[in-house]
Design a protein around this motif. Structure first.
Motif, PDB file in Angstrom:
ATOM      1  N   VAL A 145       0.768  -1.222  -0.156  1.00  0.00           N
ATOM      2  CA  VAL A 145      -0.158  -0.131   0.045  1.00  0.00           C
ATOM      3  C   VAL A 145       0.764   1.205  -0.062  1.00  0.00           C
ATOM      4  O   VAL A 145       0.508   2.227  -0.408  1.00  0.00           O
ATOM      5  N   GLN A 146       2.130   1.284   0.673  1.00  0.00           N
ATOM      6  CA  GLN A 146       2.898   2.317   0.640  1.00  0.00           C
ATOM      7  C   GLN A 146       3.420   2.610  -0.937  1.00  0.00           C
ATOM      8  O   GLN A 146       3.556   3.748  -1.346  1.00  0.00           O
ATOM      9  N   GLY A 147       3.746   1.574  -1.526  1.00  0.00           N
ATOM     10  CA  GLY A 147       4.100   1.654  -3.028  1.00  0.00           C
ATOM     11  C   GLY A 147       2.528   2.392  -3.838  1.00  0.00           C
ATOM     12  O   GLY A 147       2.830   3.153  -4.761  1.00  0.00           O
ATOM     13  N   VAL A 148       1.540   1.809  -3.418  1.00  0.00           N
ATOM     14  CA  VAL A 148       0.319   2.371  -4.169  1.00  0.00           C
ATOM     15  C   VAL A 148       0.277   3.989  -3.926  1.00  0.00           C
ATOM     16  O   VAL A 148      -0.130   4.601  -4.761  1.00  0.00           O
ATOM     17  N   ALA A 149       0.417   4.397  -2.567  1.00  0.00           N
ATOM     18  CA  ALA A 149       0.250   5.667  -2.263  1.00  0.00           C
ATOM     19  C   ALA A 149       1.294   6.571  -3.078  1.00  0.00           C
ATOM     20  O   ALA A 149       1.076   7.618  -3.376  1.00  0.00           O
ATOM     21  N   ALA A 198       3.018  10.676  -6.766  1.00  0.00           N
ATOM     22  CA  ALA A 198       3.566  11.191  -7.951  1.00  0.00           C
ATOM     23  C   ALA A 198       2.564  11.367  -9.352  1.00  0.00           C
ATOM     24  O   ALA A 198       2.985  12.452 -10.046  1.00  0.00           O
ATOM     25  N   LYS A 199       1.505  10.759  -9.400  1.00  0.00           N
ATOM     26  CA  LYS A 199       0.770  10.961 -10.246  1.00  0.00           C
ATOM     27  C   LYS A 199      -0.003  12.331 -10.189  1.00  0.00           C
ATOM     28  O   LYS A 199      -0.030  13.108 -11.321  1.00  0.00           O
ATOM     29  N   LEU A 200      -0.388  12.608  -9.149  1.00  0.00           N
ATOM     30  CA  LEU A 200      -1.131  13.632  -8.766  1.00  0.00           C
ATOM     31  C   LEU A 200      -0.349  14.987  -8.939  1.00  0.00           C
ATOM     32  O   LEU A 200      -0.601  15.865  -9.627  1.00  0.00           O
ATOM     33  N   VAL A 201       0.880  14.906  -8.856  1.00  0.00           N
ATOM     34  CA  VAL A 201       1.878  16.086  -9.006  1.00  0.00           C
ATOM     35  C   VAL A 201       1.964  16.348 -10.501  1.00  0.00           C
ATOM     36  O   VAL A 201       2.154  17.560 -11.004  1.00  0.00           O
ATOM     37  N   PHE A 232       1.754  22.565  -9.406  1.00  0.00           N
ATOM     38  CA  PHE A 232       2.786  22.239  -8.808  1.00  0.00           C
ATOM     39  C   PHE A 232       4.219  22.606  -9.804  1.00  0.00           C
ATOM     40  O   PHE A 232       5.280  22.758  -9.198  1.00  0.00           O
ATOM     41  N   ALA A 233       3.733  23.318 -10.792  1.00  0.00           N
ATOM     42  CA  ALA A 233       4.903  23.502 -11.751  1.00  0.00           C
ATOM     43  C   ALA A 233       4.466  25.099 -12.373  1.00  0.00           C
ATOM     44  O   ALA A 233       4.756  25.985 -11.611  1.00  0.00           O
ATOM     45  N   ASP A 234       3.746  24.915 -13.248  1.00  0.00           N
ATOM     46  CA  ASP A 234       3.236  26.088 -13.983  1.00  0.00           C
ATOM     47  C   ASP A 234       2.106  26.705 -13.591  1.00  0.00           C
ATOM     48  O   ASP A 234       1.008  26.041 -13.918  1.00  0.00           O
ATOM     49  N   ALA A 235       1.963  27.647 -12.842  1.00  0.00           N
ATOM     50  CA  ALA A 235       0.502  28.193 -12.323  1.00  0.00           C
ATOM     51  C   ALA A 235      -0.198  28.917 -13.349  1.00  0.00           C
ATOM     52  O   ALA A 235      -1.369  28.944 -13.071  1.00  0.00           O
TER      53      ALA A 235
END
Length: 214
Positions: free
Chosen positions: A90-94, A99-102, A109-112
């Motif tokens: 589950v830690q790997g899933v989280a 990473a996907k959400l970012v 998270f990058a270009d506002a």
């Protein structure tokens, strides 16, 4: 410590430990027999019950059903740990989800300045997902197991964000299927959730029928 006041990570860690105990030798025989495939009906049922709690504005039900859906995630992750060649937990899933959400929210998270409006954000999400998964079509990844109405709605939304919504399909005249699809297009253009609208009206109809003694 008061469970309500405990940090979320403590309770989540306890949940993972409980699931591990249930699945391990000496735990629950039923849990030990389950597979990813055998749990699919429960996953679908719990998701439906969560949607019902949300639509009924049932706060207690919402909390309980969120827990039941979370249990499915933790259970599947626990099963995944046992895979002989490609284990994950589950830690790997989280971690993958973070990473996907970012990655898929560069406007946060990058270009506002990227994808300033909501529809632009959806289009950017689809574009990033398609590139990541090397998909040939904007329609790839829409589950075939979705109900016909929900799947039609999802496909129309994907097509619209790609700028490629066509006319209602015509095969053998203005049949029932064509009329249903036309309503999906109408709902999308009106900003409505066709699946949710049908559930709402069906629930109201059911309540009236029950009150009439059916």
């Amino acid at each position: 410590m008061d469970r309500e006041a405990a940090p979320g990570g403590d309770a989540l860690s306890e949940l993972v430990a409980v699931m591990d105990r249930l699945r391990s030798p000496g735990g629950c025989p039923w849990d030990a027999q389950q597979t990813h495939l055998s749990l699919v009906p429960y996953l679908l049922e719990e998701a439906a019950e969560l949607a019902e709690a949300i639509e009924d504005d049932d706060r207690a039900g919402l909390r309980e059903e969120l827990g039941d859906v979370l249990l499915q995630v933790v259970f599947h992750a626990r099963l995944a740990q046992e895979h002989p060649d490609d284990p994950f937990d589950v830690q790997g899933v989280a971690a993958d989800l973070v990473a996907k959400l970012v990655r898929r929210h560069p406007h946060v998270f990058a270009d506002a300045s990227a994808a300033a409006d909501e529809e632009g954000q959806h289009a950017a999400w689809d574009r990033l997902k398609r590139a990541e998964k090397d998909r040939a079509s904007a329609f790839d990844g829409v589950p075939r197991g979705l109900g016909a109405l929900a799947r039609a709605q999802k496909l129309v939304a994907r097509a619209e964000r790609s700028g490629a919504v066509g006319d209602v399909p015509r095969e053998d005249g203005d049949g029932l299927g064509e009329r249903l699809f036309a309503l999906v297009l109408e709902a999308r253009r009106s900003g409505l959730d066709a699946e949710g609208e049908l559930r709402r009206v069906t629930a109201a109809w059911e309540a009236r029928q029950r009150a009439a003694g059916v």
